[in-house]
Design an enzyme around this catalytic site. Structure first.
Site, PDB file in Angstrom:
ATOM      1  N   HIS A 142     -24.139 -29.103 -19.607  1.00 41.59           N
ATOM      2  CA  HIS A 142     -24.615 -28.202 -18.555  1.00 41.59           C
ATOM      3  C   HIS A 142     -25.429 -27.116 -19.233  1.00 41.59           C
ATOM      4  CE1 HIS A 142     -24.220 -24.896 -15.614  1.00 41.59           C
ATOM      5  NE2 HIS A 142     -23.830 -25.778 -14.716  1.00 41.59           N
ATOM      6  N   ASP A 219     -16.250 -26.797 -23.143  1.00 40.72           N
ATOM      7  CA  ASP A 219     -16.538 -26.386 -21.770  1.00 40.72           C
ATOM      8  C   ASP A 219     -15.627 -27.185 -20.856  1.00 40.72           C
ATOM      9  OD1 ASP A 219     -19.534 -26.757 -19.633  1.00 40.72           O
ATOM     10  OD2 ASP A 219     -17.460 -26.240 -19.171  1.00 40.72           O
ATOM     11  N   GLN A 222     -15.236 -28.610 -15.593  1.00 37.78           N
ATOM     12  CA  GLN A 222     -14.960 -29.765 -14.726  1.00 37.78           C
ATOM     13  C   GLN A 222     -13.600 -30.366 -14.977  1.00 37.78           C
ATOM     14  OE1 GLN A 222     -16.902 -30.648 -12.250  1.00 37.78           O
ATOM     15  NE2 GLN A 222     -18.470 -29.140 -12.774  1.00 37.78           N
ATOM     16  N   CYS A 383     -28.061 -28.610 -13.017  1.00 40.74           N
ATOM     17  CA  CYS A 383     -28.034 -27.766 -14.217  1.00 40.74           C
ATOM     18  C   CYS A 383     -27.858 -28.613 -15.470  1.00 40.74           C
ATOM     19  CB  CYS A 383     -26.936 -26.712 -14.143  1.00 40.74           C
ATOM     20  SG  CYS A 383     -27.222 -25.490 -12.864  1.00 40.74           S
TER      21      CYS A 383
END
Lengths: 425, 150
Positions: A142, A219, A222, A383
């Site tokens: 992303h 990250d 999600q 994104c």
């Protein structure tokens, strides 16, 4: 669920629930927005990767906070202030347990995943980066896990290296190992891809980096709504999540950072609460995690996030995982089975997302037609422009799922795709 | 789905499938590129304008959604042979029609372009419909900067 005209109810839904023990209808009743209509049709919300809906308990917690409990934290001696402070810090402990961290001081409240990554880039990496150093990211990141590193590279003369992926959207792990060198100062990778749904082997990726003394940031935006997270087991140095993607409010997120790293890092934003003493001759900074929490925080957001963590804690995770997996397989099968549909992102290990193209119909047009049927999907680059470039497309349509979605809702999307093909025939 | 029919009228679907003036233009003396970063619509507009400011030839290339492609196609048909100031007026009417701002649009003046009157009900698609017109204006004004809907 309010089944309107034109939607198809899957006849074996109740059977599926009995098998998995996951009562999706009961879960749906927890989410007030799922009752509403859009464009005269029952809402079919399949844009969860963009943001998740909120259970009544989260909405009520925030409302109750403002109706009954609101005060500024950390500095007051009056009842409401002490109460708010206790509530705020209680959520920090909940977040520690949620992420599997060892120490509550390793949990920093931030605005979201983007904020968390920028914090790490600024406070951890910036001072360590020299000309010619390298930062490794993956091909499926992303923008929030690309741009902060690019900004640092531009400033420092360091270089961004990219872990390649296959056509199916799986990272090529040999190539990853080959990228690691003495110049590598950070590996930043997504746990689950928002554009493709690929679940990455972050534990393995982190281990290879750790062996070489390279820091790892994951990250987890999600992952948080779909997977139990254990940062100690993953072995990463930093882990970031967004509250609004895990059924909490917007404007709040978590950064996990290993205590010894956070302690050594310079402050991110300056202001109140992150200091010990301030004088015009100089200031000293608070200990972690306060050092990274300048100014009055999003207290209501923290309260809401706490309620979201509680909500996830009330769900039987094993049956949720099985239910979501079955739903995803159904979606892949049904959406992929529509004539003219090409699935984008076909990794063996996937969660939550089905990205696709419809032959001869631009994603944007697919989205508008779906919207007319009450079906909310996302269309565009998500994104993740580098992912779009990889597949040679400007945009995809993306259906993304949460624990309250059903097979009947997948059927609604499939019907909308059929409608789109009719319109554009 | 009455509303869908209002947006995806037959003429729009037709121009999306078989866009007119969909080519590069030899001898173009004005060129501009427009992009809608949110959805990836990308258009190149080519013009040949004569000394009397008449748009002799107009063509476009690019990729994008049905609305953006059909709009560009219908635009080229509408402005060919007009003066640049007539094209500018037409843009004004078109903009009025698709946004519902600045009063009632003169649908008579717009002719076939009136097919986009349904876009008003789909605010997310206004940028798709108007991208080509913004690029056209940039080309006429010889504004070399990349036109973006953002």
């Amino acid at each position: 669920m309010n089944v309107g005209l034109g939607s198809v109810v899957s006849p074996d839904r109740s059977l599926a629930n009995a098998r998995t023990g996951f009562d999706v209808e009961r879960v749906r009743r927890d989410f007030p927005i799922l009752d509403r209509e859009v464009n005269g049709q029952p809402l079919v919300y399949l844009d969860n990767a963009a943001t998740a809906q909120k259970p009544r308990s989260v909405i009520d917690a925030i409302s109750r906070y403002y109706s009954n409990e609101n005060a500024n934290i950390h500095r007051g001696v009056h009842y409401l202030s002490e109460h708010a402070t206790a509530a705020y810090e209680a959520v920090r402990e909940k977040a520690r347990a949620f992420l599997g961290a060892a120490d509550r001081r390793e949990i920093v409240f931030v605005r979201g995943t983007t904020d968390a990554i920028n914090l790490v880039a600024h406070s951890y990496l910036r001072s360590r980066l020299r000309q010619g150093d390298e930062i490794v990211v993956s091909a499926m990141e992303h923008h929030s896990n690309i741009v902060p590193w690019q900004l640092l590279c531009a400033e420092s003369g360091a270089n961004l290296r990219v872990i390649p992926m296959t056509e199916a959207g799986e990272l090529i792990l040999d190539a990853y190992e080959g990228l690691l060198s003495k110049r590598t100062k950070m590996v930043a990778v997504g746990h689950i891809s928002n554009a493709l749904g690929t679940v990455n082997s972050v534990k393995w990726i982190a281990a290879r980096a750790r062996e070489r003394g390279i820091a790892v940031l994951v990250d987890g935006a999600q992952a948080a709504p779909h997977l139990p997270i254990d940062v100690c087991d993953l072995g990463c140095d930093f882990y970031a999540v967004s509250g609004h993607k895990m059924f909490g409010p917007t404007g709040i997120g978590l950064l996990y950072g290993r205590a010894e790293l956070l302690e050594a890092m310079s402050p991110y934003q300056g202001g109140g609460d992150m200091i010990e003493t301030v004088s015009f001759d100089g200031s000293t900074y608070a200990r972690i995690p306060s050092k990274f929490e300048a100014g009055t925080p999003n207290i209501a957001g923290v309260v809401g996030l706490g309620a979201a963590i509680d909500y996830l804690g009330s769900v039987d995770i094993a049956s949720m995982l099985e239910y979501e997996d079955q739903l995803l397989r159904y979606a892949i099968d049904q959406i992929g089975g529509v004539k003219g549909v090409r699935l984008i992102g076909t990794a063996r290990e996937k969660m939550g997302v089905v990205s696709f193209l419809v032959d001869g119909i631009h994603a944007h047009d697919v989205g508008t037609i779906a919207d007319q049927q009450g079906v909310a999907i996302r269309t565009g680059h998500h994104c993740a422009q580098p992912v779009m470039d990889f597949y040679g497309v400007a945009a995809t349509a993306r259906a993304s799922f949460a624990l309250y979605n059903t097979k009947a809702e997948v059927d609604c999307l499939v019907a909308a795709l059929g409608r789109a093909r009719e319109v554009f025939a | 789905m009455l509303e869908l029919r209002e947006l995806y009228q037959q003429i729009i679907l037709d121009h999306n499938r078989a866009p007119r003036n969909f080519r590069e233009l030899e001898g173009a003396n004005r060129v501009a590129q427009g992009t809608n970063p949110l959805c990836g619509d990308k258009l190149h507009i080519y013009l040949r304008i004569d000394e009397a400011d008449v748009i002799e030839e107009v063509a476009f290339q690019g990729s994008g959604c049905a609305i953006s492609k059909a709009s560009a196609s219908l635009m080229t048909e509408a402005v060919k042979g007009r003066t640049t100031s007539q094209a500018g007026e037409m843009f004004g009417e078109f903009h009025r029609m698709v946004t519902g701002c600045d009063g009632e649009a003169d649908l008579e003046k717009l002719g076939k372009l009136a097919a986009f009157s349904g876009v008003k009900q789909f605010p997310a698609r206004v940028k798709c419909a108007s991208l080509c017109w913004h690029a056209l204006r940039a080309a006429i004004e010889n504004d070399a900067a990349l036109v973006s809907t953002e």
